[in-house]
Design a protein around this motif. Structure first.
Motif, PDB file in Angstrom:
ATOM      1  N   ALA A  54      19.653  35.759  -0.048  1.00  0.00           N
ATOM      2  CA  ALA A  54      18.242  37.453  -0.529  1.00  0.00           C
ATOM      3  C   ALA A  54      17.213  37.070  -0.655  1.00  0.00           C
ATOM      4  O   ALA A  54      16.566  37.848  -0.238  1.00  0.00           O
ATOM      5  CB  ALA A  54      18.929  37.776  -1.702  1.00  0.00           C
ATOM      6  N   LEU A  55      16.608  35.499  -1.315  1.00  0.00           N
ATOM      7  CA  LEU A  55      15.248  35.475  -1.713  1.00  0.00           C
ATOM      8  C   LEU A  55      14.550  35.106  -0.257  1.00  0.00           C
ATOM      9  O   LEU A  55      12.930  35.759  -0.171  1.00  0.00           O
ATOM     10  CB  LEU A  55      15.440  34.331  -2.305  1.00  0.00           C
ATOM     11  N   ALA A  56      15.136  34.930   0.521  1.00  0.00           N
ATOM     12  CA  ALA A  56      14.448  34.758   1.946  1.00  0.00           C
ATOM     13  C   ALA A  56      14.151  35.609   2.817  1.00  0.00           C
ATOM     14  O   ALA A  56      14.570  35.362   4.030  1.00  0.00           O
ATOM     15  CB  ALA A  56      15.327  33.068   2.380  1.00  0.00           C
ATOM     16  N   GLU A  57      14.922  36.570   2.358  1.00  0.00           N
ATOM     17  CA  GLU A  57      15.425  38.234   3.226  1.00  0.00           C
ATOM     18  C   GLU A  57      15.959  38.071   4.042  1.00  0.00           C
ATOM     19  O   GLU A  57      16.199  38.207   5.565  1.00  0.00           O
ATOM     20  CB  GLU A  57      14.024  38.452   3.784  1.00  0.00           C
ATOM     21  N   LEU A  58      16.670  36.628   4.092  1.00  0.00           N
ATOM     22  CA  LEU A  58      18.181  37.068   5.325  1.00  0.00           C
ATOM     23  C   LEU A  58      19.344  38.206   4.717  1.00  0.00           C
ATOM     24  O   LEU A  58      20.060  38.217   6.438  1.00  0.00           O
ATOM     25  CB  LEU A  58      18.834  35.459   5.747  1.00  0.00           C
ATOM     26  N   VAL A  59      19.387  38.288   4.098  1.00  0.00           N
ATOM     27  CA  VAL A  59      20.162  39.231   3.462  1.00  0.00           C
ATOM     28  C   VAL A  59      19.937  40.230   2.375  1.00  0.00           C
ATOM     29  O   VAL A  59      19.079  39.863   1.866  1.00  0.00           O
ATOM     30  CB  VAL A  59      22.252  38.891   3.229  1.00  0.00           C
ATOM     31  N   THR A  60      21.234  41.182   2.397  1.00  0.00           N
ATOM     32  CA  THR A  60      20.398  42.054   1.302  1.00  0.00           C
ATOM     33  C   THR A  60      20.690  41.601   0.003  1.00  0.00           C
ATOM     34  O   THR A  60      21.571  41.047   0.604  1.00  0.00           O
ATOM     35  CB  THR A  60      21.369  43.600   1.691  1.00  0.00           C
ATOM     36  N   TRP A  61      20.360  42.465  -1.476  1.00  0.00           N
ATOM     37  CA  TRP A  61      20.919  41.732  -2.317  1.00  0.00           C
ATOM     38  C   TRP A  61      22.087  42.265  -2.750  1.00  0.00           C
ATOM     39  O   TRP A  61      23.426  41.640  -3.744  1.00  0.00           O
ATOM     40  CB  TRP A  61      20.124  42.016  -3.643  1.00  0.00           C
TER      41      TRP A  61
END
Length: 161
Positions: A54-61
């Protein structure tokens, strides 16, 4: 599931149940018995992986909640499959189990393998000198036994022929 059925198939004694990791007790695992480190990796590791993704913005939170739940579902599914395997093995009659054991018994023995002079195609391996002047006059007992087993060597002639 009833308590009696669960107790009859459980692999962990009831008095040792309280010492199992919390993750295994919450999931109600009966046949899969993960230790403390593995339970930590299943739960906290899944949360850490989801947070990194999520921090790498590969998936949502939402993945921080969904990934540990998906891992828990897979662990429980693995436990259910293990239960089905144990139950099906218990349903096999003893006579069939004995027959299977006899069929699967390993056979140990010796196989006679003829010595191959040229085991690698295209490569000539010699154990004696190539020219005739260095070849001994008598082959000895070992040479006679070798010749009797595999016939004349390639490229040589038998005496008297």
């Amino acid at each position: 599931m009833s308590g009696a059925l669960r107790g009859s198939w459980a692999t962990i004694p009831a008095d040792e149940e309280r010492y199992r990791p919390f993750y295994a007790r919450v999931l109600g695992l009966r046949f899969v018995n993960p230790g403390g480190v593995l339970c930590f990796i299943f739960f906290e590791g899944a949360i850490a992986l989801a947070a990194l993704l999520a921090l790498a913005e590969l998936v949502t939170w939402w993945a921080v909640l969904v990934l540990p739940a998906a891992v828990a579902v897979m662990v429980k599914l693995n436990d259910l499959v293990a239960a089905a395997v144990v139950r099906s093995a218990a349903a096999v009659p003893e006579q069939e189990r004995d027959r299977f054991r006899r069929q699967m018994e390993p056979v140990v023995g010796r196989a006679r393998v003829d010595w191959l002079r040229h085991s690698v195609p295209g490569v000539v391996v010699r154990s004696e000198p190539a020219d005739e002047q260095h070849r001994p006059a008598s082959r000895g007992a070992e040479g006679e036994a070798d010749r009797g087993r595999s016939g004349p060597r390639p490229g040589t002639t038998e005496p008297g022929s």
